[in-house]
Write a protein that holds these residues in place. Structure first.
Motif, mmCIF file in Angstrom:
data_model
loop_
_atom_site.group_PDB
_atom_site.id
_atom_site.type_symbol
_atom_site.label_atom_id
_atom_site.label_comp_id
_atom_site.label_asym_id
_atom_site.label_seq_id
_atom_site.Cartn_x
_atom_site.Cartn_y
_atom_site.Cartn_z
ATOM 1 N N ILE A 1 38.242 1.465 50.732
ATOM 2 C CA ILE A 1 39.546 1.674 51.367
ATOM 3 C C ILE A 1 39.372 2.094 52.829
ATOM 4 O O ILE A 1 40.122 1.661 53.700
ATOM 5 C CB ILE A 1 40.359 2.721 50.577
ATOM 6 N N LYS A 2 38.376 2.910 53.123
ATOM 7 C CA LYS A 2 38.177 3.411 54.484
ATOM 8 C C LYS A 2 37.388 2.453 55.377
ATOM 9 O O LYS A 2 37.276 2.704 56.574
ATOM 10 C CB LYS A 2 37.466 4.763 54.447
ATOM 11 N N VAL B 1 32.171 5.560 41.035
ATOM 12 C CA VAL B 1 33.252 4.578 41.147
ATOM 13 C C VAL B 1 34.294 5.046 42.157
ATOM 14 O O VAL B 1 34.737 4.264 43.020
ATOM 15 C CB VAL B 1 33.896 4.311 39.767
ATOM 16 N N PHE B 2 34.685 6.306 42.097
ATOM 17 C CA PHE B 2 35.674 6.813 43.051
ATOM 18 C C PHE B 2 35.129 6.825 44.473
ATOM 19 O O PHE B 2 35.852 6.495 45.419
ATOM 20 C CB PHE B 2 36.155 8.212 42.657
ATOM 21 N N ASP B 3 33.864 7.190 44.646
ATOM 22 C CA ASP B 3 33.269 7.158 45.982
ATOM 23 C C ASP B 3 33.232 5.739 46.533
ATOM 24 O O ASP B 3 33.470 5.510 47.724
ATOM 25 C CB ASP B 3 31.860 7.744 45.960
ATOM 26 N N THR B 4 32.947 4.767 45.670
ATOM 27 C CA THR B 4 32.931 3.366 46.101
ATOM 28 C C THR B 4 34.328 2.909 46.491
ATOM 29 O O THR B 4 34.504 2.230 47.521
ATOM 30 C CB THR B 4 32.375 2.468 44.981
ATOM 31 N N LEU C 1 39.101 0.961 58.625
ATOM 32 C CA LEU C 1 39.296 1.992 59.642
ATOM 33 C C LEU C 1 37.988 2.302 60.351
ATOM 34 O O LEU C 1 37.948 2.456 61.574
ATOM 35 C CB LEU C 1 39.876 3.254 59.003
ATOM 36 N N ARG C 2 36.904 2.371 59.615
ATOM 37 C CA ARG C 2 35.596 2.647 60.222
ATOM 38 C C ARG C 2 35.169 1.503 61.132
ATOM 39 O O ARG C 2 34.580 1.725 62.188
ATOM 40 C CB ARG C 2 34.558 2.875 59.134
ATOM 41 N N VAL C 3 35.459 0.261 60.723
ATOM 42 C CA VAL C 3 35.108 -0.886 61.560
ATOM 43 C C VAL C 3 35.911 -0.846 62.857
ATOM 44 O O VAL C 3 35.374 -1.068 63.949
ATOM 45 C CB VAL C 3 35.330 -2.206 60.785
ATOM 46 N N LEU C 4 37.207 -0.558 62.752
ATOM 47 C CA LEU C 4 38.037 -0.489 63.954
ATOM 48 C C LEU C 4 37.616 0.644 64.858
ATOM 49 O O LEU C 4 37.656 0.522 66.085
ATOM 50 C CB LEU C 4 39.521 -0.334 63.551
ATOM 51 N N LYS C 5 37.232 1.770 64.299
ATOM 52 C CA LYS C 5 36.743 2.882 65.112
ATOM 53 C C LYS C 5 35.483 2.489 65.860
ATOM 54 O O LYS C 5 35.285 2.891 66.999
ATOM 55 C CB LYS C 5 36.440 4.095 64.216
#
Length: 67
Positions: A53-54, A45-48, A57-61
């Motif tokens: 949340i990230k 759950v925390f990894d998901t 940022l990954r898409v913009l990168k």
């Protein structure tokens, strides 16, 4: 492997305790199994949540490096 060697040492020092440990081990494992499953579930759950949340940022990168 380490636990096996520790059991051998225990067997040499006090064999009744070592035999008792071998007999009781499966019951302790079954008792702790729900906690292991709960720990795995919480970790997933925390990894998901971190991945969600990230994600922006990954898409913009990805767009920044492609352009």
């Amino acid at each position: 492997m380490t636990s096996f060697f520790l059991w051998i040492i225990l067997f040499i020092i006090c064999w009744p305790v070592a035999i008792f440990a071998v007999i009781i081990y499966p019951f302790v494992w079954l008792l702790l199994l729900p906690f292991k499953i709960l720990g795995i579930t919480v970790n997933v759950v925390f990894d998901t949540l971190i991945a969600i949340i990230k994600l922006p940022l990954r898409v913009l990168k990805g767009y920044a490096s492609a352009g």
